[in-house]
Design an enzyme around this catalytic site. Structure first.
Site, short mmCIF file in Angstrom:
data_model
loop_
_atom_site.label_atom_id
_atom_site.label_comp_id
_atom_site.label_asym_id
_atom_site.label_seq_id
_atom_site.Cartn_x
_atom_site.Cartn_y
_atom_site.Cartn_z
CG HIS A 70 3.34 -5.58 -3.18
ND1 HIS A 70 4.08 -6.02 -2.13
CD2 HIS A 70 2.22 -5.01 -2.64
CE1 HIS A 70 3.46 -5.74 -0.99
NE2 HIS A 70 2.33 -5.12 -1.28
CG HIS B 149 1.36 2.07 3.91
ND1 HIS B 149 1.02 0.86 3.36
CD2 HIS B 149 1.47 1.84 5.25
CE1 HIS B 149 0.92 -0.05 4.32
NE2 HIS B 149 1.18 0.53 5.47
CG ASP C 128 -3.26 -0.69 -3.61
OD1 ASP C 128 -4.07 -0.59 -2.68
OD2 ASP C 128 -2.03 -0.81 -3.45
#
Length: 386
Positions: A265, A226, A321
């Site tokens: 994702h 996560h 990210d």
């Protein structure tokens, strides 16, 4: 009759008005406002107000809200003593979630969750104190004295001051870095019903106070699947080593001999809208800090991957990210702090979702069903017969 849906991939656990995501089209909106507009025009404190209250604040409301956050920023002395008790090499995220949970013992009135005014105060306390906990965990790990929050600074500037300032000395944050951090907090502020938000709602459904609920949400974020993805991106880029090695790395990924971190994702099947904003900020940050050679590797990796049918057909695009870790590292953060930064930004979203759950009359204490696969009824076997 029950539905069996591991990881809740196709089960809606609530009806929400907080955040809208269309993963196929790459859309993210807070309370109807596109994330791109908020990142360009808003501030984190204004966005937090929006998430919590449903509407953007007036000038007077924003001034009052920011003053309240500044007033709640200092930590109780006992929490500072608690922080001193951790080993210097303790992971900052473990320190963070422990300290957030401990705040529940300092504010027992937080258990009055259905008192609107009392709940509002606890919400302000949580959002205001989260940066102080994160900053103090950083200072403790580096053997540095704590720096008191400066209420004259903005939210991100105050956090940077507690991180990198000196006790008793004025601190002036670099405006580019301050704005970049503010935008990163905005981009992380909410993301619908993810793992940690579901934990916040699930714990809150037992009518636990917001400090305890957010400690549980932070624990969920602590998991590497996560909150730790941006750290994995940095390791990948460092392992690639140079732009010249990118084509060979791509070949290994396609052959199943490596993994492309920061791409793909669970929700987005097109370009993550947050990644576009972060990429722009990366260039601005590096103008101040100096260019990180890993950025060139990241840009080339993205360029090749977005042109390769292997990744396009699988709808693998850069996510939030992919570039965020590069920015955090350039600003002086060690990878262990990345998830704490994520948690500070996500606090308003967690709390907004928690409040919505409390007000939703259709919600009850979370109690998923199961499909039992164990043994049928059997008689106890005495020890001497086993």
């Amino acid at each position: 009759m029950m539905s069996y849906d591991p990881a809740f991939q196709n089960t809606a656990s609530c009806r929400s008005r907080v955040t809208f995501i269309d993963g196929d089209k790459g859309i993210l909106r807070y309370r109807g406002y596109p994330i791109e507009q908020l990142a360009e025009h808003s501030t984190f404190t204004e966005t937090a107000y929006l998430l919590l209250n449903g509407e953007l604040p007036t000038a007077a409301e924003l001034e009052s809200w920011e003053a309240e956050l500044g007033g709640h920023a200092p930590l109780p002395e006992g929490i500072k003593s608690l922080l001193d008790g951790f080993q210097p090499d303790a992971h900052p995220m473990g320190v963070f979630l422990s300290s957030v949970g401990a705040l529940s013992t300092y504010y027992p009135d937080a258990k009055q969750i259905f008192d609107d005014e009392n709940r509002r105060i606890q919400v302000a306390r949580l959002i205001a104190k989260a940066p102080a906990i994160g900053a103090y965990s950083y200072r403790h790990a580096n053997g540095l004295p704590y720096v008191d929050p400066d209420s004259s600074l903005g939210f991100a500037g105050r956090f940077l001051g507690m991180l990198f300032g000196e006790p008793g000395a004025p601190y002036t944050p670099d405006p580019v870095l301050e704005r970049a951090l503010d935008i990163l907090f905005i981009l992380h502020a909410d993301h619908e019903q993810n793992c940690s938000t579901s934990a916040m709602r699930g714990i809150g459904s037992s009518q636990a106070d917001p400090f305890a609920s957010m400690a549980g949400a932070a624990a969920a974020l602590y998991g590497p699947l996560h909150g730790g993805a941006n750290e994995a991106v940095l390791r990948m880029l460092a392992a690639i080593g140079s732009v010249d090695n990118v084509p060979d790395f791509i070949k290994k990924v396609k052959a199943g001999e490596g993994r492309l971190m920061g791409f793909g994702h669970r929700v987005y099947k097109s370009y993550d809208p947050r990644a576009t904003v972060i990429k722009e900020q990366a260039y601005r940050v590096f103008e101040v800090t100096g260019r990180n050679p890993l950025l060139d590797i990241a840009i080339e990796l993205e360029r090749i991957a977005l042109q390769d049918d292997y990744f396009v057909q699988r709808r693998l695009y850069p996510n939030v990210d992919f570039y965020s870790g590069l920015i955090y590292e350039a600003m002086g953060f060690k990878p262990a702090m990345f998830t704490v930064l994520f948690a500070i930004g996500r606090a308003p979203g967690w709390i907004a979702q928690w409040q919505e759950m409390l007000r939703d009359k259709a919600q009850k204490i979370a109690r998923p069903r199961q499909i039992y696969l164990g043994a049928g009824e059997r008689d106890y076997v005495p020890m001497d017969q086993r």
